[in-house]
Design a protein around this motif. Structure first.
Motif, PDB file in Angstrom:
ATOM      1  N   THR A   6      31.657  20.789 -18.166  1.00 39.98           N
ATOM      2  CA  THR A   6      32.657  19.831 -18.655  1.00 39.98           C
ATOM      3  C   THR A   6      34.047  20.153 -18.113  1.00 39.98           C
ATOM      4  N   MET A   7      34.461  21.399 -18.254  1.00 41.35           N
ATOM      5  CA  MET A   7      35.824  21.769 -17.867  1.00 41.35           C
ATOM      6  C   MET A   7      35.922  22.110 -16.377  1.00 41.35           C
ATOM      7  N   GLY A   8      34.962  22.888 -15.886  1.00 45.33           N
ATOM      8  CA  GLY A   8      35.038  23.385 -14.508  1.00 45.33           C
ATOM      9  C   GLY A   8      35.080  22.282 -13.470  1.00 45.33           C
ATOM     10  N   ASN A   9      34.277  21.226 -13.663  1.00 44.27           N
ATOM     11  CA  ASN A   9      34.305  20.188 -12.616  1.00 44.27           C
ATOM     12  C   ASN A   9      35.645  19.448 -12.642  1.00 44.27           C
TER      13      ASN A   9
ATOM     14  N   LEU B 122      33.734  25.869  -5.627  1.00 46.27           N
ATOM     15  CA  LEU B 122      33.130  25.772  -6.954  1.00 46.27           C
ATOM     16  C   LEU B 122      31.883  26.658  -6.982  1.00 46.27           C
ATOM     17  N   VAL B 123      31.872  27.588  -7.936  1.00 40.28           N
ATOM     18  CA  VAL B 123      30.740  28.524  -8.037  1.00 40.28           C
ATOM     19  C   VAL B 123      29.915  28.152  -9.273  1.00 40.28           C
ATOM     20  N   GLU B 124      28.634  27.915  -9.071  1.00 44.78           N
ATOM     21  CA  GLU B 124      27.765  27.599 -10.216  1.00 44.78           C
ATOM     22  C   GLU B 124      26.585  28.566 -10.265  1.00 44.78           C
ATOM     23  N   ALA B 125      25.881  28.539 -11.408  1.00 41.92           N
ATOM     24  CA  ALA B 125      24.761  29.462 -11.590  1.00 41.92           C
ATOM     25  C   ALA B 125      23.474  28.904 -11.002  1.00 41.92           C
TER      26      ALA B 125
ATOM     27  N   ALA C 195      35.439  29.123 -15.892  1.00 44.31           N
ATOM     28  CA  ALA C 195      35.154  28.107 -16.920  1.00 44.31           C
ATOM     29  C   ALA C 195      33.660  28.125 -17.251  1.00 44.31           C
ATOM     30  N   ILE C 196      33.152  29.307 -17.556  1.00 41.73           N
ATOM     31  CA  ILE C 196      31.737  29.437 -17.946  1.00 41.73           C
ATOM     32  C   ILE C 196      31.670  29.434 -19.477  1.00 41.73           C
ATOM     33  N   PRO C 197      30.471  29.395 -20.080  1.00 43.16           N
ATOM     34  CA  PRO C 197      30.398  29.264 -21.542  1.00 43.16           C
ATOM     35  C   PRO C 197      31.176  30.331 -22.316  1.00 43.16           C
ATOM     36  N   GLU C 198      31.543  29.948 -23.540  1.00 40.21           N
ATOM     37  CA  GLU C 198      32.426  30.760 -24.388  1.00 40.21           C
ATOM     38  C   GLU C 198      31.683  31.947 -25.010  1.00 40.21           C
TER      39      GLU C 198
ATOM     40  N   ASN D 272      39.699  29.992 -18.635  1.00 35.58           N
ATOM     41  CA  ASN D 272      39.945  28.754 -19.371  1.00 35.58           C
ATOM     42  C   ASN D 272      39.463  28.885 -20.828  1.00 35.58           C
ATOM     43  N   THR D 273      39.188  30.105 -21.261  1.00 33.19           N
ATOM     44  CA  THR D 273      38.679  30.296 -22.626  1.00 33.19           C
ATOM     45  C   THR D 273      39.549  29.596 -23.670  1.00 33.19           C
ATOM     46  N   SER D 274      38.902  29.071 -24.715  1.00 31.14           N
ATOM     47  CA  SER D 274      39.709  28.438 -25.761  1.00 31.14           C
ATOM     48  C   SER D 274      39.931  29.371 -26.941  1.00 31.14           C
TER      49      SER D 274
ATOM     50  N   MET E 204      44.478  30.214 -18.531  1.00 27.84           N
ATOM     51  CA  MET E 204      44.900  28.917 -18.029  1.00 27.84           C
ATOM     52  C   MET E 204      44.045  27.910 -18.786  1.00 27.84           C
ATOM     53  N   HIS E 205      44.534  27.472 -19.926  1.00 26.04           N
ATOM     54  CA  HIS E 205      43.745  26.670 -20.863  1.00 26.04           C
ATOM     55  C   HIS E 205      43.999  25.183 -20.641  1.00 26.04           C
ATOM     56  N   PHE E 206      43.026  24.561 -19.962  1.00 27.20           N
ATOM     57  CA  PHE E 206      43.092  23.116 -19.696  1.00 27.20           C
ATOM     58  C   PHE E 206      42.489  22.364 -20.883  1.00 27.20           C
ATOM     59  N   PHE E 207      42.692  21.046 -20.908  1.00 30.26           N
ATOM     60  CA  PHE E 207      42.171  20.230 -22.014  1.00 30.26           C
ATOM     61  C   PHE E 207      41.276  19.124 -21.465  1.00 30.26           C
ATOM     62  N   ASN E 208      40.332  18.715 -22.267  1.00 34.08           N
ATOM     63  CA  ASN E 208      39.293  17.776 -21.864  1.00 34.08           C
ATOM     64  C   ASN E 208      39.699  16.331 -22.191  1.00 34.08           C
ATOM     65  N   PRO E 209      39.591  15.374 -21.267  1.00 29.14           N
ATOM     66  CA  PRO E 209      39.172  15.479 -19.865  1.00 29.14           C
ATOM     67  C   PRO E 209      40.318  15.996 -18.968  1.00 29.14           C
TER      68      PRO E 209
HETATM   69  P1  NAI Z   1      29.863  23.912 -20.154  1.00 27.83           P
HETATM   70  O1  NAI Z   1      28.717  24.508 -20.857  1.00 27.83           O
HETATM   71  O2  NAI Z   1      29.991  22.430 -20.050  1.00 27.83           O
HETATM   72  O3  NAI Z   1      29.936  24.494 -18.651  1.00 27.83           O
HETATM   73  C1  NAI Z   1      29.747  25.840 -18.326  1.00 27.83           C
HETATM   74  C2  NAI Z   1      29.135  25.907 -16.932  1.00 27.83           C
HETATM   75  O4  NAI Z   1      29.141  27.259 -16.503  1.00 27.83           O
HETATM   76  C3  NAI Z   1      27.681  25.428 -16.867  1.00 27.83           C
HETATM   77  O5  NAI Z   1      27.587  24.392 -15.910  1.00 27.83           O
HETATM   78  C4  NAI Z   1      26.900  26.673 -16.442  1.00 27.83           C
HETATM   79  O6  NAI Z   1      25.813  26.394 -15.578  1.00 27.83           O
HETATM   80  C5  NAI Z   1      27.969  27.472 -15.731  1.00 27.83           C
HETATM   81  N1  NAI Z   1      27.697  28.911 -15.681  1.00 27.83           N
HETATM   82  C6  NAI Z   1      27.156  29.718 -16.618  1.00 27.83           C
HETATM   83  N2  NAI Z   1      27.115  30.987 -16.186  1.00 27.83           N
HETATM   84  C7  NAI Z   1      27.639  30.998 -14.927  1.00 27.83           C
HETATM   85  C8  NAI Z   1      27.875  31.996 -13.958  1.00 27.83           C
HETATM   86  N3  NAI Z   1      27.558  33.269 -14.190  1.00 27.83           N
HETATM   87  N4  NAI Z   1      28.432  31.637 -12.774  1.00 27.83           N
HETATM   88  C9  NAI Z   1      28.757  30.355 -12.528  1.00 27.83           C
HETATM   89  N5  NAI Z   1      28.559  29.360 -13.417  1.00 27.83           N
HETATM   90  C10 NAI Z   1      28.017  29.677 -14.601  1.00 27.83           C
HETATM   91  O7  NAI Z   1      31.176  24.544 -20.845  1.00 27.83           O
HETATM   92  P2  NAI Z   1      32.649  23.930 -20.950  1.00 27.83           P
HETATM   93  O8  NAI Z   1      32.742  23.027 -22.131  1.00 27.83           O
HETATM   94  O9  NAI Z   1      33.064  23.436 -19.615  1.00 27.83           O
HETATM   95  O10 NAI Z   1      33.491  25.228 -21.340  1.00 27.83           O
HETATM   96  C11 NAI Z   1      33.805  26.230 -20.397  1.00 27.83           C
HETATM   97  C12 NAI Z   1      34.934  27.076 -20.928  1.00 27.83           C
HETATM   98  O11 NAI Z   1      36.064  26.239 -21.174  1.00 27.83           O
HETATM   99  C13 NAI Z   1      34.650  27.773 -22.260  1.00 27.83           C
HETATM  100  O12 NAI Z   1      35.267  29.024 -22.264  1.00 27.83           O
HETATM  101  C14 NAI Z   1      35.302  26.851 -23.288  1.00 27.83           C
HETATM  102  O13 NAI Z   1      35.688  27.527 -24.472  1.00 27.83           O
HETATM  103  C15 NAI Z   1      36.523  26.383 -22.515  1.00 27.83           C
HETATM  104  N6  NAI Z   1      37.101  25.112 -22.955  1.00 27.83           N
HETATM  105  C16 NAI Z   1      36.316  24.042 -23.244  1.00 27.83           C
HETATM  106  C17 NAI Z   1      36.891  22.836 -23.627  1.00 27.83           C
HETATM  107  C18 NAI Z   1      36.044  21.638 -23.917  1.00 27.83           C
HETATM  108  O14 NAI Z   1      36.588  20.656 -24.460  1.00 27.83           O
HETATM  109  N7  NAI Z   1      34.764  21.616 -23.557  1.00 27.83           N
HETATM  110  C19 NAI Z   1      38.353  22.682 -23.741  1.00 27.83           C
HETATM  111  C20 NAI Z   1      39.086  23.847 -23.312  1.00 27.83           C
HETATM  112  C21 NAI Z   1      38.475  25.026 -22.967  1.00 27.83           C
END
Ligand code: NAI
Length: 285
Positions: free
Chosen positions: A14-17, A32-35, A91-94, A119-121, A141-146
């Motif tokens: 959600t946030m990383g893209n 962009l680095v993904e798992a 921006a990986i899971p919390e 980007n941790t919240s 660096m805390h961004f907001f969705n979208p």
């Molecule tokens: P998400 O679950 O949508 O995305 C996380 C992505 O990280 C997944 O696509 C996953 O495949 C990938 N990932 C997991 N382990 C990985 C690794 N080792 N290397 C590369 N990629 C990996 O999570 P979301 O919502 O984007 O949240 C990410 C961070 O942003 C969290 O810390 C969250 O607290 C923070 N945040 C979220 C907000 C939101 O509204 N969703 C708002 C502000 C901050």
């Protein structure tokens, strides 16, 4: 150190893209680095769709779209993904352990001058920084969705974040067309410390039968000029995420004013998490 050209974004959810999208649109080379490949494909697809939406609203041209996409590179290999980075935004899971592992790997492989940002919240920036050998070049660096739409970037200084790092990241956020606000590391930072007690109080109003969810939201929208009521917003954020953040505030301050409402706990236990499960305080298709 201040000359940032290459930005690596770790995690394309959600946030990383969205973060990759805004950096690339502002002229930075992004990796962009993904798992997993499927998540990478999904992230790139989301970026293209969001650019198409901007194109249809004539906010960008077709050339802008093409150039933005050309600036986004991708990989499944973290080491390769951060080798040339001037800035890494995670921006990986919390989950602390997950972030710790990634930051240790990034710290070992990114150039010495590279700034590491999370980007941790709700996780302590000071604690994350302490997992690396460069706490002076570590920041929130805390961004907001979208991300492409929301103007705010909350810039969080850990205990050892240097003034130079803060200034670089504040300047960078401005280059993205965002408005940075700097705060010191503290549970929930400013945004969630102020927002979550309001959401929790709205849930207590439902729990105590003071008013119906629709009416509580109506009061805050029409009376306080909030664009979205607190219960609608809670559903949008995710009730599990709200509960996690309230627990961070409760544990961090040891103050009962942050005690999560029992109704919130019950709804999370029942799997009613808001938009993402189709039901929270309201129902969604
Ligand atoms: P998400 O679950 O949508 O995305 C996380 C992505 O990280 C997944 O696509 C996953 O495949 C990938 N990932 C997991 N382990 C990985 C690794 N080792 N290397 C590369 N990629 C990996 O999570 P979301 O919502 O984007 O949240 C990410 C961070 O942003 C969290 O810390 C969250 O607290 C923070 N945040 C979220 C907000 C939101 O509204 N969703 C708002 C502000 C901050």
């Amino acid at each position: 150190m201040n000359d940032i050209k290459n930005v690596s974004v770790i995690g394309g959810g959600t946030m990383g893209n969205g973060i990759a999208h805004v950096f690339a649109m502002s002229g930075f080379e992004v990796t962009l680095v993904e798992a997993k490949q499927q998540f990478l494909d999904k992230a790139l697809d989301a970026i293209e769709k969001n650019l198409d939406r901007m194109l249809s609203k004539q906010k960008i041209s077709n050339d802008d779209k093409k150039a933005t996409l050309q600036r986004i590179h991708s990989t499944l290999n973290t080491v390769e993904g951060v080798m040339k980075a001037d800035l890494v935004v995670e921006a990986i899971p919390e989950q602390f352990d997950l972030k710790k592992k990634v930051f240790q790997e990034v710290d070992e492989n990114a150039p010495k001058h590279t700034i590491l940002a999370s980007n941790t919240s709700s996780i302590s920036i000071t604690k994350l920084a302490a997992q690396t050998k460069r706490p002076d070049r570590f920041i929130g660096m805390h961004f907001f969705n979208p991300v492409p739409v929301m103007k705010l970037v909350e810039v969080i200084n850990g205990l050892e974040t240097s003034e130079e790092t803060t200034q670089t990241v504040m300047g960078l956020a401005e280059k993205l067309g965002k408005v940075p606000v700097s705060a010191d590391d503290s549970p929930g930072f400013v945004s969630n410390r102020v927002l979550m007690p309001m959401i929790n109080e709205a849930i207590f109003c439902v729990y105590e039968g003071v008013a119906e969810p629709e009416d509580i939201d109506q009061v805050m929208k029409l009376g306080m000029a909030h664009p979205m009521g607190p219960l609608r917003l809670a559903d949008f954020i995710g009730l599990d995420v709200c509960l996690d953040i309230l627990n961070v505030l409760y544990d961090g301050f040891k103050d009962p004013k942050y005690r999560p409402c029992p109704l919130l706990v019950k709804m999370v236990d029942a799997g009613k998490l808001g938009d993402k499960t189709g039901e929270g305080f309201f129902k969604y298709d």
